[in-house]
Every structure is written in structure tokens, then in C-alpha cells.
Write an enzyme that holds these catalytic residues in place. Structure first.
Site, PDB file in Angstrom:
ATOM      1  CB  SER A 204      -0.864   0.165   0.985  1.00 34.67           C
ATOM      2  OG  SER A 204      -1.876   1.004   1.026  1.00 34.67           O
ATOM      3  CG  ASN A 205      -0.100   4.628  -1.419  1.00 31.91           C
ATOM      4  OD1 ASN A 205      -1.059   5.444  -0.798  1.00 31.91           O
ATOM      5  ND2 ASN A 205      -0.772   3.993  -2.339  1.00 31.91           N
ATOM      6  N   GLY A 206       1.153   5.830   1.783  1.00 30.28           N
ATOM      7  CA  GLY A 206       0.647   6.630   2.619  1.00 30.28           C
ATOM      8  C   GLY A 206      -0.427   7.221   2.580  1.00 30.28           C
ATOM      9  CB  SER A 207      -2.902   7.917  -0.099  1.00 31.43           C
ATOM     10  OG  SER A 207      -4.110   8.756  -0.384  1.00 31.43           O
ATOM     11  CB  ALA A 271      -1.882   7.182  -3.657  1.00 30.36           C
TER      12      ALA A 271
END
Ligand code: C5P
Length: 393
Positions: A204-207, A271
Site C-alpha cells: 500500500s502507500n501513505g495516502s 494513490a
């Protein structure tokens, strides 16, 4: 423009002076209402001098001519702003308790309501306060979030009143609210995606979803019917929006393709993961040596929307660390979007996960509008103004 400013009893009450001054400078006529506790921090006389009107402090003036005017004002108001809003007044608003002038006035007002909380960090984070905030938001009250910083008790934390500038901007926006997007459907894809590696792990990512949710909230305030296709985030659905929860890029793609039908505009703020592993059906065991994951290309939702574009306005986002404008311009034509909102995520404290942002909006017509650093709520308003025109009542 008629604005009522409620002042409740916190140390930040003195900042109401600056708020009154800025509101009157903007041409608003301001009626100040104070709680008894607010009078311990600042005198009604000061706010009377700044607003040019008698300050209302007492609910028991009900029979007097003065109070009848206040009731009239509750009827004809453009916005009701409470700054600072204490934990006490927020709890009373949320519960409908009407035991003083300010809380009684709240129940009588039908105009947009804006609250700017200010209190000690622990009071702000208390579940009772957070619950009150959630309740108020769910009713459409605009909450100007407190900021982090040094508080009066010489403690650092979140709870400091937002800047008078931000509170006034939000108040004027509420007061001038038009319904320029009434009858229009707006789709916003927001937040991160999660690509499963196995049943318990994911990429995943930090959005945080804050930028997309701010755009959704702004569009809903303008009267649009808003659908948020949302990856996993810790945000409540803004008033007047419907949230479709998704996890993977594939699920996001499918939901966006369904929701785009009859949409006036689609905002791809999410994102989205470009790659996904081939998920293992069982939990991957730890073994000696490195683990290799093979990633496969996932759907590019914005590009697909561009390829199959109808009449809807298509807005993409470009978070870049290098050559911001050149890369964003490339994305604009490659993805056939109408607008690309470019944000430089290499600047400290801006962009992904943060409350603030600074963007440049590139249009298919070659236009370029730069919005300097501001809260994501203000950036969202600037983006909506650029794309749909200002929302004056
Ligand atoms: O080129 P890039 O993928 O960085 O473009 C970012 C824009 O494309 C954003 O609007 C993002 O929401 C969208 N996007 C997408 N599908 C992807 C990756 C990005 O729709 N797989």
C-alpha cells in the site's frame, strides 16, 4: 452578508477580536454572542467596539427588544460561526442542550454553521469530544480543525485554534455558499489502494485520503451529489456524500467505472498502486534467504477513463518528486484528462498524508494556475473554483 459569531470560554477567546475585524473588513455585518465564561477572558465591550453592535450575552433578555432582534437575526443569517468552540459548547450542540444563549441560538439557526474548536489536547482527543465533532459533521456543520503547536498550558499538541485567516475564509465560504453544482453528480476516487500479497499482508502507500475527501466535501457543499470511491482511510464520510469502500486497484477501477455513468466530473485523487503481486492463497511462510515478489501491472484507471471519455470532466492528480510541471503536462496528454493537479511531494510537510498542500492546476487548454501553500480544504476550494467557476450565492 450577516454573520453571527459565537464566542465560548477558552483562552483563545481573545482571537475573536481578529476574527471580527477580518469579517467586518470583508463587508460582513457581525453580531457577536458570548457565553458567560467567554466574558471571563474578554469583555463584551471590546467585541462591541470592533463589531459596531451590542454584544448579546444573556438568554434571559428574551422579553427585551434587543433579543427579539437576535431571534430575527437567527432567521436571516448567512452563517453562524463559533470561534473558539470549547469542548463544552460542542457537546451541548451535539446533544441539543439549550441552557444558555449560544446553545439556544444554535438550535434556532438554519444557516450554515462553522465551528472552530480550541482546547487542551487531551480534551480534544477525548472520545466524548470526538463523538460530538462526528455528530456535528454528520449534520453538515463545517469544522475548522484545530492546529498542532504550543498550547496555553505550555504543552505541545493538537488543540490550538486555527488561524483567524483560515476561520474567516471558511466562514465567508459558508456565508456565500451557492448551489452551483446542484443536480450534478461528482465522483471522487480517494485514498490508497491495498494489493494483497497473501491473506494477511498487502502492498500500500501513505495516502490519507484528505485531499480527495476535501474535494468531495467542497463539491457536496456546492450542492453536487457526490460519490467517493475510497480506499482504506480513517476519515468520516463528509456530509452529503456517499462512500463506496474498496481495497485493491482492481476493485477501485470497477467501482469508478460503475459510478462514472452520468457523472458531470470524475476526480482521480487516489494513490492507485501501479503494480500488484500475484496474491498467494495461503500465508507465505518465513524461510531462509530473501523473498522475491513478482509484481504485475494493474489497471490505470485515469488512462482508461481518458480512453473512453464521454462528456464528463476528467481531473487527474500528479504527485511528483522531480520535474513537477513537465511530468504533469505529460500526464495531461498521455491520460487525456481535462485537468491535472500537480503537487510537489518532495517539499517537507506538504502533500501525501499531510494537512497542507500547494498545487499547480494544468488545463488541457494550456492554462496553468498555481495555488500557494494552504490547508487541503482551501486547496480543494481553489481546485473546484478553477474547474467549475466560483460558487457565489
Ligand atoms: O502517472 P501516474 O500514475 O502517476 O498518474 C497519477 C494519476 O493517475 C492520479 O490521478 C491517479 O489517481 C491516477 N492513477 C490511476 N491508476 C493508476 C495509477 C494512477 O488512475 N494505476
Amino acid at each position: 452578508m450577516r454573520i453571527a459569531l459565537g464566542v465560548s470560554g477558552g483562552i483563545a477567546a481573545y482571537k475573536a477580536c481578529e476574527i471580527v475585524r477580518r469579517l467586518t473588513d470583508s463587508g460582513a455585518s457581525v453580531q457577536v454572542l458570548m457565553t458567560r465564561n467567554a466574558e471571563r477572558f474578554i469583555t463584551p465591550l471590546t467585541l462591541q467596539a470592533l463589531s459596531g453592535r451590542a454584544v448579546a450575552t444573556d438568554a434571559w433578555e428574551l422579553a427585551s427588544d434587543q433579543t427579539i432582534k437576535h431571534i430575527d437575526m437567527a432567521r436571516d443569517l448567512d452563517a453562524f460561526v463559533v470561534a473558539p468552540a470549547t469542548a463544552n459548547i460542542l457537546a451541548k450542540f451535539a446533544q441539543g442542550v439549550a441552557d444558555d444563549l449560544l446553545s439556544t441560538f444554535y438550535l434556532a439557526v438554519t444557516a450554515p454553521v462553522v465551528v472552530a474548536p480550541a482546547m487542551n489536547t487531551r480534551m480534544w482527543l477525548h472520545p466524548a469530544t470526538q463523538e460530538a465533532i462526528r455528530t456535528l459533521r454528520s449534520r453538515g456543520v463545517a469544522v475548522v480543525d484545530p492546529e498542532s503547536g504550543w498550547l496555553a498550558e505550555r504543552e505541545a499538541g493538537v488543540g490550538r485554534l486555527a488561524s483567524p485567516e483560515t476561520i474567516v475564509a471558511e466562514s465567508l465560504r459558508a456565508a456565500r455558499r451557492g448551489r452551483s453544482l446542484a443536480g450534478k453528480k461528482i465522483v471522487v476516487a480517494a485514498g490508497p489502494t491495498r494489493e494483497p500479497i497473501d491473506p494477511v499482508r498487502y502492498l500500500s502507500n501513505g495516502s490519507s485520503g484528505k485531499m480527495g475527501y476535501a474535494i468531495a466535501a467542497g463539491a457536496a457543499r456546492r450542492g453536487a451529489s457526490v460519490v467517493i470511491v475510497s480506499g482504506p482511510v480513517a476519515l468520516a464520510a463528509p456530509f452529503g456524500t456517499r462512500v463506496v469502500q474498496v481495497e485493491s486497484a482492481r476493485q477501485m477501477r470497477d467501482a469508478v467505472m460503475v459510478e462514472r455513468a452520468s457523472a458531470h466530473a470524475v476526480f482521480m485523487v487516489a494513490a492507485v498502486s501501479d503494480y500488484a503481486p500475484k496474491a498467494s492463497p495461503s500465508k507465505i511462510k518465513k524461510t531462509a534467504g530473501p523473498l522475491t515478489l513478482v509484481l504485475e501491472e494493474g489497471p490505470d484507471i485515469l488512462a482508461e477513463l481518458g480512453r473512453t471519455k464521454g462528456a464528463e470532466i476528467l481531473v487527474g492528480f500528479a504527485a511528483e518528486t522531480d520535474d513537477l510541471i513537465a511530468n504533469a503536462a505529460k500526464k495531461l496528454s498521455a491520460k487525456k484528462a481535462d485537468f491535472i493537479v500537480a503537487n510537489d511531494i518532495s517539499a517537507a510537510g506538504l502533500g501525501i498524508g499531510s494537512d497542507r498542500n500547494a498545487v499547480t492546476i494544468l488545463g488541457r487548454d494550456g492554462s496553468s494556475v498555481t495555488v500557494p501553500e494552504a490547508s487541503k480544504v482551501e486547496i480543494a476550494e481553489a481546485i473546484l473554483d478553477r474547474i467549475f467557476g466560483p460558487d457565489a450565492a
